[in-house]
Scaffold this motif. Sequence first.
Motif, PDB file in Angstrom:
ATOM      1  N   VAL A 169       0.878  -1.163   0.000  1.00 23.13           N
ATOM      2  CA  VAL A 169       0.000   0.000   0.000  1.00 23.13           C
ATOM      3  C   VAL A 169       0.916   1.213   0.000  1.00 23.13           C
ATOM      4  O   VAL A 169       1.818   1.322   0.834  1.00 23.13           O
ATOM      5  CB  VAL A 169      -0.932   0.022   1.236  1.00 23.13           C
ATOM      6  CG1 VAL A 169      -1.732   1.303   1.284  1.00 23.13           C
ATOM      7  CG2 VAL A 169      -1.858  -1.174   1.228  1.00 23.13           C
ATOM      8  N   THR A 170       0.704   2.106  -0.957  1.00 13.52           N
ATOM      9  CA  THR A 170       1.524   3.302  -1.085  1.00 13.52           C
ATOM     10  C   THR A 170       0.648   4.524  -0.912  1.00 13.52           C
ATOM     11  O   THR A 170      -0.413   4.618  -1.534  1.00 13.52           O
ATOM     12  CB  THR A 170       2.196   3.344  -2.475  1.00 13.52           C
ATOM     13  OG1 THR A 170       2.921   2.137  -2.674  1.00 13.52           O
ATOM     14  CG2 THR A 170       3.130   4.524  -2.588  1.00 13.52           C
ATOM     15  N   VAL A 171       1.072   5.435  -0.047  1.00 12.39           N
ATOM     16  CA  VAL A 171       0.389   6.711   0.121  1.00 12.39           C
ATOM     17  C   VAL A 171       1.370   7.781  -0.336  1.00 12.39           C
ATOM     18  O   VAL A 171       2.390   8.013   0.300  1.00 12.39           O
ATOM     19  CB  VAL A 171      -0.057   6.946   1.576  1.00 12.39           C
ATOM     20  CG1 VAL A 171      -0.823   8.254   1.685  1.00 12.39           C
ATOM     21  CG2 VAL A 171      -0.905   5.789   2.083  1.00 12.39           C
ATOM     22  N   GLY A 172       1.063   8.408  -1.466  1.00 12.10           N
ATOM     23  CA  GLY A 172       1.961   9.390  -2.053  1.00 12.10           C
ATOM     24  C   GLY A 172       1.559  10.805  -1.723  1.00 12.10           C
ATOM     25  O   GLY A 172       0.725  11.059  -0.845  1.00 12.10           O
TER      26      GLY A 172
ATOM     27  N   ARG B 247      -2.677  10.377  -2.102  1.00 10.65           N
ATOM     28  CA  ARG B 247      -3.144   9.440  -3.116  1.00 10.65           C
ATOM     29  C   ARG B 247      -2.750   8.042  -2.665  1.00 10.65           C
ATOM     30  O   ARG B 247      -1.590   7.783  -2.375  1.00 10.65           O
ATOM     31  CB  ARG B 247      -2.556   9.781  -4.458  1.00 10.65           C
ATOM     32  CG  ARG B 247      -2.967  11.188  -4.907  1.00 10.65           C
ATOM     33  CD  ARG B 247      -2.347  11.538  -6.200  1.00 10.65           C
ATOM     34  NE  ARG B 247      -3.127  10.878  -7.255  1.00 10.65           N
ATOM     35  CZ  ARG B 247      -2.999  11.149  -8.521  1.00 10.65           C
ATOM     36  NH1 ARG B 247      -2.127  12.037  -8.926  1.00 10.65           N
ATOM     37  NH2 ARG B 247      -3.735  10.515  -9.415  1.00 10.65           N
ATOM     38  N   ILE B 248      -3.708   7.129  -2.624  1.00  6.88           N
ATOM     39  CA  ILE B 248      -3.490   5.788  -2.092  1.00  6.88           C
ATOM     40  C   ILE B 248      -3.480   4.793  -3.247  1.00  6.88           C
ATOM     41  O   ILE B 248      -4.343   4.827  -4.123  1.00  6.88           O
ATOM     42  CB  ILE B 248      -4.599   5.425  -1.074  1.00  6.88           C
ATOM     43  CG1 ILE B 248      -4.625   6.455   0.060  1.00  6.88           C
ATOM     44  CG2 ILE B 248      -4.380   4.024  -0.529  1.00  6.88           C
ATOM     45  CD1 ILE B 248      -5.802   6.317   0.988  1.00  6.88           C
ATOM     46  N   TYR B 249      -2.492   3.892  -3.217  1.00  4.14           N
ATOM     47  CA  TYR B 249      -2.352   2.856  -4.236  1.00  4.14           C
ATOM     48  C   TYR B 249      -2.250   1.498  -3.551  1.00  4.14           C
ATOM     49  O   TYR B 249      -1.567   1.350  -2.547  1.00  4.14           O
ATOM     50  CB  TYR B 249      -1.087   3.066  -5.069  1.00  4.14           C
ATOM     51  CG  TYR B 249      -1.045   4.384  -5.802  1.00  4.14           C
ATOM     52  CD1 TYR B 249      -1.518   4.489  -7.095  1.00  4.14           C
ATOM     53  CD2 TYR B 249      -0.514   5.515  -5.199  1.00  4.14           C
ATOM     54  CE1 TYR B 249      -1.471   5.691  -7.779  1.00  4.14           C
ATOM     55  CE2 TYR B 249      -0.457   6.721  -5.867  1.00  4.14           C
ATOM     56  CZ  TYR B 249      -0.941   6.806  -7.157  1.00  4.14           C
ATOM     57  OH  TYR B 249      -0.895   7.999  -7.825  1.00  4.14           O
ATOM     58  N   VAL B 250      -2.929   0.509  -4.112  1.00  7.05           N
ATOM     59  CA  VAL B 250      -2.793  -0.880  -3.679  1.00  7.05           C
ATOM     60  C   VAL B 250      -2.154  -1.628  -4.843  1.00  7.05           C
ATOM     61  O   VAL B 250      -2.778  -1.789  -5.894  1.00  7.05           O
ATOM     62  CB  VAL B 250      -4.156  -1.510  -3.309  1.00  7.05           C
ATOM     63  CG1 VAL B 250      -4.000  -2.984  -2.997  1.00  7.05           C
ATOM     64  CG2 VAL B 250      -4.780  -0.778  -2.144  1.00  7.05           C
ATOM     65  N   ASN B 251      -0.906  -2.065  -4.653  1.00  4.86           N
ATOM     66  CA  ASN B 251      -0.159  -2.754  -5.717  1.00  4.86           C
ATOM     67  C   ASN B 251      -0.222  -1.980  -7.031  1.00  4.86           C
ATOM     68  O   ASN B 251      -0.619  -2.516  -8.068  1.00  4.86           O
ATOM     69  CB  ASN B 251      -0.665  -4.176  -5.923  1.00  4.86           C
ATOM     70  CG  ASN B 251      -0.360  -5.074  -4.751  1.00  4.86           C
ATOM     71  OD1 ASN B 251       0.467  -4.764  -3.920  1.00  4.86           O
ATOM     72  ND2 ASN B 251      -1.048  -6.191  -4.685  1.00  4.86           N
ATOM     73  N   ASP B 252       0.108  -0.720  -7.020  1.00  6.92           N
ATOM     74  CA  ASP B 252       0.178   0.156  -8.202  1.00  6.92           C
ATOM     75  C   ASP B 252      -1.186   0.522  -8.785  1.00  6.92           C
ATOM     76  O   ASP B 252      -1.256   1.100  -9.861  1.00  6.92           O
ATOM     77  CB  ASP B 252       1.044  -0.460  -9.307  1.00  6.92           C
ATOM     78  CG  ASP B 252       2.456  -0.750  -8.840  1.00  6.92           C
ATOM     79  OD1 ASP B 252       2.920  -0.063  -7.921  1.00  6.92           O
ATOM     80  OD2 ASP B 252       3.084  -1.650  -9.403  1.00  6.92           O
TER      81      ASP B 252
ATOM     82  N   VAL C 299       2.885  12.796   4.357  1.00  6.34           N
ATOM     83  CA  VAL C 299       1.611  12.190   4.747  1.00  6.34           C
ATOM     84  C   VAL C 299       1.350  12.484   6.219  1.00  6.34           C
ATOM     85  O   VAL C 299       2.233  12.340   7.069  1.00  6.34           O
ATOM     86  CB  VAL C 299       1.626  10.664   4.491  1.00  6.34           C
ATOM     87  CG1 VAL C 299       0.397   9.996   5.054  1.00  6.34           C
ATOM     88  CG2 VAL C 299       1.739  10.400   3.010  1.00  6.34           C
ATOM     89  N   THR C 300       0.128  12.882   6.524  1.00 12.23           N
ATOM     90  CA  THR C 300      -0.229  13.230   7.895  1.00 12.23           C
ATOM     91  C   THR C 300      -0.438  11.974   8.737  1.00 12.23           C
ATOM     92  O   THR C 300      -0.660  10.890   8.221  1.00 12.23           O
ATOM     93  CB  THR C 300      -1.513  14.071   7.923  1.00 12.23           C
ATOM     94  OG1 THR C 300      -2.584  13.299   7.366  1.00 12.23           O
ATOM     95  CG2 THR C 300      -1.339  15.358   7.132  1.00 12.23           C
ATOM     96  N   ALA C 301      -0.384  12.158  10.035  1.00 10.39           N
ATOM     97  CA  ALA C 301      -0.580  11.042  10.957  1.00 10.39           C
ATOM     98  C   ALA C 301      -2.001  10.495  10.861  1.00 10.39           C
ATOM     99  O   ALA C 301      -2.224   9.297  11.063  1.00 10.39           O
ATOM    100  CB  ALA C 301      -0.283  11.482  12.386  1.00 10.39           C
TER     101      ALA C 301
END
Length: 129
Positions: free
Chosen positions: A60-63, A67-72, A103-105
């Motif tokens: 899981v990537t939070v850019g 913006r949130i990504y699950v496996n791209d 990214v905020t807490a």
Amino acid sequence: MDIKSKHKVDSAFSMSSMTDIVFLLLIFFMLTSSFITPSGLPVDLPSAAATSISLQKNSVTVGEGNRIYVNDKEVSMNTLENELSKVIEGPGGTVSLHLDKKVTAEIFVKVTGVIAKLKQKTNLVAKSE
């Protein structure tokens, strides 16, 4: 009396077998280097005193801009749980979490809460100092 041997030994070295070996090694290294794939999207990771490298199937990537990504694949906060439950294989798995420095807490807590709700372990990814 001039006695000379009719059979002379050729002292030249044939390089054809050497070039075959070098060519095969070149092909081997080119093929194996393409199997190494980076995981996650490019984000500006925070640094930590110690990190470990492990290959994770799910991330899981939070850019920037939260913006949130699950496996791209880009998802929203509302659909994060559904999309993540589709890719995990069951309870007890591991999800690597890539967070941008900005990214905020609040977002961090929400995302880790969703991962914990699905009974997954979380690996927080950071670059070493």
